[in-house]
Design a protein around this motif. Structure first.
Motif, PDB file in Angstrom:
ATOM      1  N   PHE A  55      -4.154  -4.470   2.291  1.00  0.00           N
ATOM      2  CA  PHE A  55      -4.570  -4.673   3.681  1.00  0.00           C
ATOM      3  C   PHE A  55      -5.530  -3.564   4.086  1.00  0.00           C
ATOM      4  O   PHE A  55      -5.257  -2.376   3.853  1.00  0.00           O
ATOM      5  CB  PHE A  55      -3.390  -4.660   4.632  1.00  0.00           C
ATOM      6  CG  PHE A  55      -3.826  -4.756   6.080  1.00  0.00           C
ATOM      7  CD1 PHE A  55      -4.156  -5.977   6.625  1.00  0.00           C
ATOM      8  CD2 PHE A  55      -3.930  -3.621   6.883  1.00  0.00           C
ATOM      9  CE1 PHE A  55      -4.591  -6.065   7.951  1.00  0.00           C
ATOM     10  CE2 PHE A  55      -4.378  -3.697   8.194  1.00  0.00           C
ATOM     11  CZ  PHE A  55      -4.697  -4.928   8.736  1.00  0.00           C
ATOM     12  N   PRO A  56      -6.679  -3.890   4.675  1.00  0.00           N
ATOM     13  CA  PRO A  56      -7.168  -5.259   4.926  1.00  0.00           C
ATOM     14  C   PRO A  56      -7.855  -5.842   3.682  1.00  0.00           C
ATOM     15  O   PRO A  56      -8.454  -5.108   2.901  1.00  0.00           O
ATOM     16  CB  PRO A  56      -8.180  -5.032   6.047  1.00  0.00           C
ATOM     17  CG  PRO A  56      -8.685  -3.641   5.834  1.00  0.00           C
ATOM     18  CD  PRO A  56      -7.541  -2.857   5.282  1.00  0.00           C
ATOM     19  N   GLU A 116     -10.311  -9.928   6.164  1.00  0.00           N
ATOM     20  CA  GLU A 116      -9.836  -9.195   7.348  1.00  0.00           C
ATOM     21  C   GLU A 116     -10.757  -8.024   7.684  1.00  0.00           C
ATOM     22  O   GLU A 116     -10.345  -7.070   8.313  1.00  0.00           O
ATOM     23  CB  GLU A 116      -8.411  -8.708   7.103  1.00  0.00           C
ATOM     24  CG  GLU A 116      -7.406  -9.858   6.944  1.00  0.00           C
ATOM     25  CD  GLU A 116      -6.068  -9.435   6.372  1.00  0.00           C
ATOM     26  OE1 GLU A 116      -5.060 -10.091   6.672  1.00  0.00           O
ATOM     27  OE2 GLU A 116      -6.032  -8.464   5.561  1.00  0.00           O
ATOM     28  N   ALA A 171       9.040  -6.254   8.333  1.00  0.00           N
ATOM     29  CA  ALA A 171       7.610  -6.482   8.539  1.00  0.00           C
ATOM     30  C   ALA A 171       6.835  -5.164   8.473  1.00  0.00           C
ATOM     31  O   ALA A 171       5.758  -5.092   7.864  1.00  0.00           O
ATOM     32  CB  ALA A 171       7.375  -7.163   9.885  1.00  0.00           C
ATOM     33  N   ILE A 172       7.382  -4.131   9.080  1.00  0.00           N
ATOM     34  CA  ILE A 172       6.710  -2.825   9.052  1.00  0.00           C
ATOM     35  C   ILE A 172       6.702  -2.251   7.641  1.00  0.00           C
ATOM     36  O   ILE A 172       5.691  -1.679   7.189  1.00  0.00           O
ATOM     37  CB  ILE A 172       7.390  -1.853  10.044  1.00  0.00           C
ATOM     38  CG1 ILE A 172       7.190  -2.364  11.482  1.00  0.00           C
ATOM     39  CG2 ILE A 172       6.794  -0.448   9.915  1.00  0.00           C
ATOM     40  CD1 ILE A 172       8.053  -1.669  12.519  1.00  0.00           C
ATOM     41  N   GLU A 173       7.790  -2.423   6.902  1.00  0.00           N
ATOM     42  CA  GLU A 173       7.850  -1.971   5.513  1.00  0.00           C
ATOM     43  C   GLU A 173       6.791  -2.673   4.671  1.00  0.00           C
ATOM     44  O   GLU A 173       6.134  -2.048   3.821  1.00  0.00           O
ATOM     45  CB  GLU A 173       9.241  -2.239   4.928  1.00  0.00           C
ATOM     46  CG  GLU A 173      10.326  -1.304   5.435  1.00  0.00           C
ATOM     47  CD  GLU A 173      11.713  -1.678   4.930  1.00  0.00           C
ATOM     48  OE1 GLU A 173      12.615  -0.828   4.997  1.00  0.00           O
ATOM     49  OE2 GLU A 173      11.891  -2.838   4.488  1.00  0.00           O
ATOM     50  N   GLN A 174       6.620  -3.981   4.921  1.00  0.00           N
ATOM     51  CA  GLN A 174       5.612  -4.746   4.183  1.00  0.00           C
ATOM     52  C   GLN A 174       4.216  -4.253   4.523  1.00  0.00           C
ATOM     53  O   GLN A 174       3.343  -4.144   3.641  1.00  0.00           O
ATOM     54  CB  GLN A 174       5.740  -6.237   4.512  1.00  0.00           C
ATOM     55  CG  GLN A 174       4.819  -7.143   3.700  1.00  0.00           C
ATOM     56  CD  GLN A 174       5.138  -7.103   2.214  1.00  0.00           C
ATOM     57  OE1 GLN A 174       6.266  -7.350   1.802  1.00  0.00           O
ATOM     58  NE2 GLN A 174       4.136  -6.769   1.395  1.00  0.00           N
ATOM     59  N   TYR A 175       3.988  -3.939   5.796  1.00  0.00           N
ATOM     60  CA  TYR A 175       2.696  -3.391   6.236  1.00  0.00           C
ATOM     61  C   TYR A 175       2.412  -2.059   5.531  1.00  0.00           C
ATOM     62  O   TYR A 175       1.307  -1.841   5.010  1.00  0.00           O
ATOM     63  CB  TYR A 175       2.698  -3.204   7.753  1.00  0.00           C
ATOM     64  CG  TYR A 175       1.525  -2.408   8.265  1.00  0.00           C
ATOM     65  CD1 TYR A 175       0.256  -2.964   8.345  1.00  0.00           C
ATOM     66  CD2 TYR A 175       1.694  -1.081   8.684  1.00  0.00           C
ATOM     67  CE1 TYR A 175      -0.827  -2.228   8.814  1.00  0.00           C
ATOM     68  CE2 TYR A 175       0.616  -0.337   9.148  1.00  0.00           C
ATOM     69  CZ  TYR A 175      -0.633  -0.913   9.215  1.00  0.00           C
ATOM     70  OH  TYR A 175      -1.698  -0.186   9.668  1.00  0.00           O
ATOM     71  N   VAL A 176       3.395  -1.196   5.498  1.00  0.00           N
ATOM     72  CA  VAL A 176       3.232   0.100   4.828  1.00  0.00           C
ATOM     73  C   VAL A 176       2.868  -0.105   3.361  1.00  0.00           C
ATOM     74  O   VAL A 176       1.939   0.527   2.827  1.00  0.00           O
ATOM     75  CB  VAL A 176       4.518   0.948   4.965  1.00  0.00           C
ATOM     76  CG1 VAL A 176       4.440   2.195   4.081  1.00  0.00           C
ATOM     77  CG2 VAL A 176       4.758   1.338   6.416  1.00  0.00           C
ATOM     78  N   ASP A 226       1.490  -2.755   1.975  1.00  0.00           N
ATOM     79  CA  ASP A 226       0.165  -3.360   1.845  1.00  0.00           C
ATOM     80  C   ASP A 226      -0.948  -2.338   2.063  1.00  0.00           C
ATOM     81  O   ASP A 226      -1.992  -2.388   1.407  1.00  0.00           O
ATOM     82  CB  ASP A 226       0.020  -4.520   2.832  1.00  0.00           C
ATOM     83  CG  ASP A 226       0.888  -5.719   2.476  1.00  0.00           C
ATOM     84  OD1 ASP A 226       1.442  -5.731   1.355  1.00  0.00           O
ATOM     85  OD2 ASP A 226       1.025  -6.619   3.323  1.00  0.00           O
ATOM     86  N   VAL A 227      -0.728  -1.409   3.016  1.00  0.00           N
ATOM     87  CA  VAL A 227      -1.719  -0.359   3.247  1.00  0.00           C
ATOM     88  C   VAL A 227      -1.803   0.573   2.037  1.00  0.00           C
ATOM     89  O   VAL A 227      -2.893   0.913   1.552  1.00  0.00           O
ATOM     90  CB  VAL A 227      -1.387   0.441   4.519  1.00  0.00           C
ATOM     91  CG1 VAL A 227      -2.280   1.684   4.620  1.00  0.00           C
ATOM     92  CG2 VAL A 227      -1.562  -0.430   5.764  1.00  0.00           C
TER      93      VAL A 227
END
Length: 271
Positions: free
Chosen positions: A264-265, A269, A251-256, A258-259
């Motif tokens: 993201f956002p 969002e 999940a954190i890898e996906q967040y990184v 996406d940023v």
């Protein structure tokens, strides 16, 4: 499932009655408000604010470095989240072993400053006077026999304890002594299942096992272990109900990602 709005607090007497009725006792560690809240919502019977916070929360190799002030802080956080569960707090290394008066003062501080319901300490006859003073002050005490992590440098390893007759007999006698001294329960860690069952049948107070088989009156695990938050720790006695380490890393890898990609956002969002 409907939830009863009137939450009834689990007490030490509740645990005693559960043993009499043959109802198993569920216990997990917690060290912060969020974990405590979740455990309490799941109808856990008891929460242990363990000195294992030294390992799990602070990254120490043993439980020895954690202080009384730090244990009180963790206990305060847990108590705020626990509306139903009985909250038991470990007395940390060095706060009770050699001086019964210091033991009493340490236990009083935990009870007064955290709002917890009981304390736990490791050992048997060696700390008899400390236990006696704490119990006589009206503070509920949970004992801890078998593998006692605060004595790890004396043991030299985390191997199974009480496999030989002499140590097994001492453990049984210590359990009986803890009952006589007024302890309301005793944890037995990493001992043969047959011995744990024998002790459970020999005392009237509830026994809580960790690596001690299913003959105990209840079980305790470190919540981070059973949720799979540490894949490198794989003792035989831990059942992993989730694999949160891998899921959280992904999940954190996906967040990184996406940023970095400006995904993201997105338009929904932001304000």
């Amino acid at each position: 499932m409907s939830v009863n709005k009137e939450i009834k607090r689990i007490t030490t007497e509740t645990l005693r009655k559960m043993k009499v009725d043959g109802e198993k006792i569920s216990m997990l560690t917690a060290y912060d408000y969020t974990m405590s809240l979740l455990a309490d919502k799941a109808n856990l019977d008891a929460i242990l604010v363990g000195d294992s916070a030294a390992n799990v929360m602070a990254g120490h190799e043993t439980t020895l470095p954690i202080t009384l002030d730090q244990m009180i802080y963790h206990a305060q956080c847990v108590v705020r989240g626990a509306k139903r569960s009985l909250v038991v707090v470990d007395l940390p290394f060095g706060t009770y072993q050699s001086d019964p008066q210091k033991a009493l003062e340490s236990a009083v501080r935990i009870m007064k400053e955290s709002g917890a319901h009981a304390i736990k300490l490791e050992g048997g006859k060696e700390i008899e006077e400390s236990i006696r003073r704490i119990v006589n002050a009206g503070i509920p005490v949970m004992g801890h026999l078998g593998l006692t992590p605060q004595s790890i440098y004396q043991f030299g390893s985390y191997k199974v304890r009480a496999k030989e007759d002499a140590e097994a007999n001492k453990l049984l006698e210590d359990a009986k002594l803890l009952e006589e001294l007024g302890c309301f329960s005793v944890v037995m860690e990493k001992i043969p299942a047959e011995l744990a069952k024998k002790v459970t049948e020999a005392v009237s107070i509830p026994t809580i096992g960790i690596g001690a088989g299913n003959g105990c009156d209840g079980q305790v695990l470190v919540i981070h272990d059973m949720l799979g938050l540490n894949n490198e720790f794989k003792p035989k006695f831990v059942r992993k109900y989730l694999n949160l380490e891998d899921q959280m890393v992904q999940a954190i890898e996906q967040y990184v990602e996406d940023v970095k990609s400006s995904d993201f956002p997105n338009i929904n969002e932001q304000y």
